[in-house]
Design an enzyme around this catalytic site. Structure first.
Site, PDB file in Angstrom:
ATOM      1  CE1 TYR A   1      84.394  73.556  54.674  1.00 55.66           C
ATOM      2  CE2 TYR A   1      84.521  73.158  52.314  1.00 55.66           C
ATOM      3  CZ  TYR A   1      85.003  73.778  53.453  1.00 55.66           C
ATOM      4  OH  TYR A   1      86.065  74.634  53.357  1.00 55.66           O
TER       5      TYR A   1
ATOM      6  CE  LYS B   1      84.307  77.233  54.858  1.00 55.82           C
ATOM      7  NZ  LYS B   1      84.872  78.191  55.836  1.00 55.82           N
TER       8      LYS B   1
END
Length: 274
Positions: free
Chosen positions: A161, A165
Site C-alpha cells: 500500500y 502511494k
C-alpha cells in the site's frame, strides 16, 4: 460563496470528476465542490450510494450531477469513465478511489495486491493522462491525486500500500513541473490517518485521525499553490515528528505503528483512499 471558491469555479469549472465518491475523502470532496457550484460526475462501484449523494447535492445546491458505477481497476471501467465525460466540459479531476491491505505481505493474496495496484496506480495514471490532455487543449484545469504520509518511506505491514502511494506522490511531483506551464495544476494530497471506512477495510484500528472534510478543504485550498499538501492536524503533526529522522528511522517507527494498528484480518477492500 467566498472569493476563493469563486476563483476555483472560474478556473476549474464547470464540471468536476471525483472517483471514489461513494465514501470517505471522495464523498467529502463532492460535498465541498457542490457548495462551490461545480457540476459533478461521481464515480465508484456502488450505484446506490452514488445516486443518493447525487440527488442530495443536486437538490441542496442546484447543480447538475451524474453518477457512474464503474470498477476503475479494470480497463472496461476506465473506458466507461472516458465515455461518460466525452460531452462534458470537465475542468477538475480528483482521483480518490483506492484501497489498502495490511499485515504481513506474504499473508495477503497476490490477487488482492494486484487489484490494489490497478486501482491505486493504473487507474489514476490512465485518468490523469486522459484529462491532462483535455485540460491542455482547454487551456486550464486541475488534477488532485491522493498520496499518503506512508508514501514517503517503506512501511512494514503496509509495504505494498505504501509503495502504491509512493508511485502517486512521485507522479504528481513530476507532472506538476510539466503541466504547470501548460495551464494545468497538479496537487498531491498526503493525508495521515483519516476517519473513513478505509481503516476497517484495511484491517486497521486507529486511535487518532482527521476527518475527510478537513482533508478535502485543505487540499482544495492548496490546488494551484503547492505541489504537495499534508492537510489537517494529524498529517502535519506526524510529518513534523517524522521529517527530522533518516528514511530508515521513519520506516522503523511507522512499522511499529502499523503493527500496533493491524488486526488479525489482514486484507482490505474499498474505495476510499487514506
Amino acid at each position: 460563496m467566498s472569493d476563493e471558491a469563486r476563483r476555483r469555479l472560474e478556473r476549474y469549472g464547470p464540471w468536476a470528476v471525483i472517483t471514489g465518491a461513494s465514501d470517505g475523502i471522495g464523498r467529502a470532496f463532492a460535498r465541498e465542490l457542490a457548495r462551490e457550484g461545480f457540476h459533478l460526475l461521481l464515480v465508484a462501484r456502488r450505484m446506490d450510494a452514488l445516486s443518493s449523494l447525487a440527488i442530495e447535492l443536486k437538490q441542496a445546491h442546484g447543480i447538475e450531477t451524474r453518477a457512474l458505477s464503474a470498477d476503475l481497476a479494470d480497463a472496461a471501467g476506465q473506458e466507461a469513465l472516458m465515455r461518460a465525460t466525452q460531452e462534458l466540459d470537465i475542468g477538475l479531476f480528483i482521483a480518490s478511489a483506492g484501497f489498502g491491505t495490511s499485515g504481513p505481505f506474504l499473508n495477503n493474496a497476490v490477487e488482492t495486491e494486484i487489484n490494489m495496484l490497478a486501482l491505486n496506480c493504473a487507474a489514476p495514471l490512465v485518468g490523469t493522462h486522459h484529462f491532462a490532455n483535455r485540460f491542455v487543449k482547454r487551456g486550464k484545469g486541475g488534477i488532485i491525486l491522493l498520496s499518503s504520509l506512508l508514501g514517503f518511506q517503506g512501511v512494514p505491514r503496509q509495504a505494498h500500500y505504501a509503495a502504491t502511494k509512493a508511485y502517486i506522490q512521485v507522479l504528481a511531483e513530476g507532472l506538476r513541473g510539466e503541466l504547470k506551464p501548460l495551464g494545468v495544476d497538479v496537487l498531491a494530497v498526503a493525508p495521515g490517518p483519516v476517519k473513513t471506512g478505509f481503516a476497517a477495510r484495511a484491517g486497521l484500528t486507529m486511535s487518532m485521525f482527521d476527518t475527510p472534510e478537513a482533508v478535502a478543504r485543505g487540499a482544495l485550498s492548496k490546488l494551484g499553490r503547492a505541489t504537495t499538501v499534508r492537510p489537517s492536524f494529524w498529517a502535519k503533526t506526524l510529518e513534523a515528528a517524522l521529517s527530522p529522522l533518516p528514511r530508515m528511522g521513519r520506516t522503523a517507527i511507522l512499522g511499529m505503528v502499523s503493527a500496533g494498528m493491524t488486526r488479525q484480518k489482514a486484507h482490505g477492500d474499498g474505495e476510499a483512499a487514506g
